[in-house]
Design a protein around this motif. Sequence first.
Motif, PDB file in Angstrom:
ATOM      1  N   GLY A 234      -7.277  15.728   0.374  1.00  0.00           N
ATOM      2  CA  GLY A 234      -7.275  14.273   0.285  1.00  0.00           C
ATOM      3  C   GLY A 234      -8.626  13.661  -0.002  1.00  0.00           C
ATOM      4  O   GLY A 234      -8.740  12.443  -0.151  1.00  0.00           O
ATOM      5  N   ASN A 235      -9.648  14.489  -0.093  1.00  0.00           N
ATOM      6  CA  ASN A 235     -11.009  14.031  -0.378  1.00  0.00           C
ATOM      7  C   ASN A 235     -11.450  14.685  -1.680  1.00  0.00           C
ATOM      8  O   ASN A 235     -11.596  15.903  -1.739  1.00  0.00           O
ATOM      9  CB  ASN A 235     -11.927  14.421   0.771  1.00  0.00           C
ATOM     10  N   PRO A 236     -11.677  13.916  -2.742  1.00  0.00           N
ATOM     11  CA  PRO A 236     -12.034  14.529  -4.025  1.00  0.00           C
ATOM     12  C   PRO A 236     -13.435  15.111  -4.093  1.00  0.00           C
ATOM     13  O   PRO A 236     -13.756  15.822  -5.059  1.00  0.00           O
ATOM     14  CB  PRO A 236     -11.883  13.372  -5.016  1.00  0.00           C
ATOM     15  N   ALA A 237     -14.293  14.840  -3.118  1.00  0.00           N
ATOM     16  CA  ALA A 237     -15.658  15.367  -3.146  1.00  0.00           C
ATOM     17  C   ALA A 237     -15.648  16.891  -3.146  1.00  0.00           C
ATOM     18  O   ALA A 237     -14.852  17.530  -2.446  1.00  0.00           O
ATOM     19  CB  ALA A 237     -16.452  14.847  -1.951  1.00  0.00           C
TER      20      ALA A 237
ATOM     21  N   SER B 132     -23.285  25.944   7.274  1.00  0.00           N
ATOM     22  CA  SER B 132     -22.918  24.529   7.181  1.00  0.00           C
ATOM     23  C   SER B 132     -22.004  24.325   5.984  1.00  0.00           C
ATOM     24  O   SER B 132     -22.234  24.873   4.905  1.00  0.00           O
ATOM     25  CB  SER B 132     -24.162  23.633   7.056  1.00  0.00           C
ATOM     26  N   TYR B 133     -20.955  23.567   6.206  1.00  0.00           N
ATOM     27  CA  TYR B 133     -20.031  23.188   5.144  1.00  0.00           C
ATOM     28  C   TYR B 133     -20.518  21.884   4.533  1.00  0.00           C
ATOM     29  O   TYR B 133     -20.970  20.977   5.257  1.00  0.00           O
ATOM     30  CB  TYR B 133     -18.619  23.006   5.695  1.00  0.00           C
ATOM     31  N   GLN B 134     -20.404  21.758   3.227  1.00  0.00           N
ATOM     32  CA  GLN B 134     -20.942  20.606   2.531  1.00  0.00           C
ATOM     33  C   GLN B 134     -19.854  19.923   1.694  1.00  0.00           C
ATOM     34  O   GLN B 134     -18.968  20.573   1.156  1.00  0.00           O
ATOM     35  CB  GLN B 134     -22.082  21.033   1.605  1.00  0.00           C
ATOM     36  N   ARG B 135     -19.963  18.604   1.584  1.00  0.00           N
ATOM     37  CA  ARG B 135     -19.137  17.831   0.656  1.00  0.00           C
ATOM     38  C   ARG B 135     -20.074  17.064  -0.264  1.00  0.00           C
ATOM     39  O   ARG B 135     -21.000  16.383   0.198  1.00  0.00           O
ATOM     40  CB  ARG B 135     -18.228  16.830   1.399  1.00  0.00           C
ATOM     41  N   VAL B 136     -19.816  17.180  -1.560  1.00  0.00           N
ATOM     42  CA  VAL B 136     -20.711  16.609  -2.560  1.00  0.00           C
ATOM     43  C   VAL B 136     -19.930  15.658  -3.465  1.00  0.00           C
ATOM     44  O   VAL B 136     -19.102  16.101  -4.266  1.00  0.00           O
ATOM     45  CB  VAL B 136     -21.366  17.709  -3.419  1.00  0.00           C
ATOM     46  N   PRO B 137     -20.163  14.356  -3.364  1.00  0.00           N
ATOM     47  CA  PRO B 137     -19.531  13.428  -4.311  1.00  0.00           C
ATOM     48  C   PRO B 137     -20.012  13.722  -5.731  1.00  0.00           C
ATOM     49  O   PRO B 137     -21.162  14.112  -5.933  1.00  0.00           O
ATOM     50  CB  PRO B 137     -20.017  12.050  -3.839  1.00  0.00           C
ATOM     51  N   TYR B 138     -19.145  13.543  -6.690  1.00  0.00           N
ATOM     52  CA  TYR B 138     -19.515  13.755  -8.086  1.00  0.00           C
ATOM     53  C   TYR B 138     -18.706  12.795  -8.943  1.00  0.00           C
ATOM     54  O   TYR B 138     -17.840  12.059  -8.430  1.00  0.00           O
ATOM     55  CB  TYR B 138     -19.277  15.213  -8.497  1.00  0.00           C
ATOM     56  N   ASP B 139     -18.950  12.796 -10.233  1.00  0.00           N
ATOM     57  CA  ASP B 139     -18.265  11.876 -11.141  1.00  0.00           C
ATOM     58  C   ASP B 139     -16.861  12.396 -11.434  1.00  0.00           C
ATOM     59  O   ASP B 139     -16.597  12.998 -12.475  1.00  0.00           O
ATOM     60  CB  ASP B 139     -19.065  11.720 -12.432  1.00  0.00           C
ATOM     61  N   VAL B 140     -15.966  12.149 -10.483  1.00  0.00           N
ATOM     62  CA  VAL B 140     -14.599  12.656 -10.619  1.00  0.00           C
ATOM     63  C   VAL B 140     -13.857  11.960 -11.753  1.00  0.00           C
ATOM     64  O   VAL B 140     -12.980  12.551 -12.399  1.00  0.00           O
ATOM     65  CB  VAL B 140     -13.845  12.530  -9.276  1.00  0.00           C
ATOM     66  N   ASP B 141     -14.210  10.710 -12.052  1.00  0.00           N
ATOM     67  CA  ASP B 141     -13.577  10.016 -13.177  1.00  0.00           C
ATOM     68  C   ASP B 141     -13.888  10.721 -14.496  1.00  0.00           C
ATOM     69  O   ASP B 141     -13.012  10.868 -15.362  1.00  0.00           O
ATOM     70  CB  ASP B 141     -14.042   8.565 -13.239  1.00  0.00           C
ATOM     71  N   ALA B 142     -15.134  11.171 -14.649  1.00  0.00           N
ATOM     72  CA  ALA B 142     -15.510  11.888 -15.867  1.00  0.00           C
ATOM     73  C   ALA B 142     -14.786  13.229 -15.955  1.00  0.00           C
ATOM     74  O   ALA B 142     -14.340  13.641 -17.038  1.00  0.00           O
ATOM     75  CB  ALA B 142     -17.021  12.099 -15.914  1.00  0.00           C
TER      76      ALA B 142
END
Length: 251
Positions: free
Chosen positions: A198-201, A215-225
Motif C-alpha cells: 500500500g506504500n509505493p515508496a 535497517s529497513y529503508q523506504r525511498v520515495p521516488y518519481d512513481v508517476d514517471a
Amino acid sequence: MKLALISDLHANREAFSAVLEHARAHGAGRFALLGDLVGYGGDPAWVVDQVRELVQQGAIAVMGNHDSAIVTGPLPTMREDARDAILWTRSQLDAAQLAFLAALPMHREADDCLFVHANAFDPQGFEYIQGRLEAMRSLHATQCRYTFCGHMHEPKLYHLSGTGKAGEFVPSPGVEIPLLPNRQWLVIPGSCGQPRDGNPAACYALFDMTTGLLSYQRVPYDVDAAAARVRHCGLNETVAERLAQRLLQGE
C-alpha cells in the motif's frame, strides 16, 4: 561495511536509481541484488546493465523467477500480466543481457550469509515465504546465520533461536535492529521496484556486517514517471495500465 540488500527491481529504473543513490549516501559499500531484476517495469535493458556493472564491481546477484522466465519462457502458472511482461521484456534485451540473466546463480553464500531469491529449501521452486512456517523451513535448510531473500514484496524479518524458538517481526523504516549472533535470521527487504503493502515508496535494507545492525529503508521516488514508462513502453494498453496502477497504489 554496509551491505545494501535490494530485491525485486522489476525493471523500474526510477525506483532503482533512487535506491542506489540513497544506499550510497548512507554508507553502502557493497550491494546484493536478490533477483527479479526484470518483469513488469518499462526499463529492463537499463536495469540489467546497471546490475551487470555492479556485479563487475563485486556485487552479488542471484536469479529470480522472472529472470528465469526470460531465459526459459513464462511458466504456465504465471498470471496474464506477468506473462505478457515477460514476453515483451525478452524482446527488449540483447544477446549479452540475456546471457547475463541466464548465468545468474540460484543462490550464493559468503561470510555466513545466504543470498537467494525465494527460499533456502528449494531455490529453483520459487515457493513464497508467506509466514513463519515457510520461514522456519528455510532457516532449517541452511547453516548460514543470515539468509537474505526477496520474492515476497513486503518487508519482513524472521529469526530462530538456538533452542528452536521462532519469531517474526514487521520492521519500521529507518530503525536499526541488532541481529543477535546466537540466532539465525531471515531478512526479506521488500521490493525495490514494485512494493505491495500500500506504500509505493521503494524498499530495500542496509546491513552493517561489522556491527550486526540491520535497517529497513523506504525511498520515495518519481512513481508517476515510472508508471508513465510502463504505459508507453509498448505493452498491451490494458496490461500496461494495470501495471502502472499497481505502481501508483503500491500493490
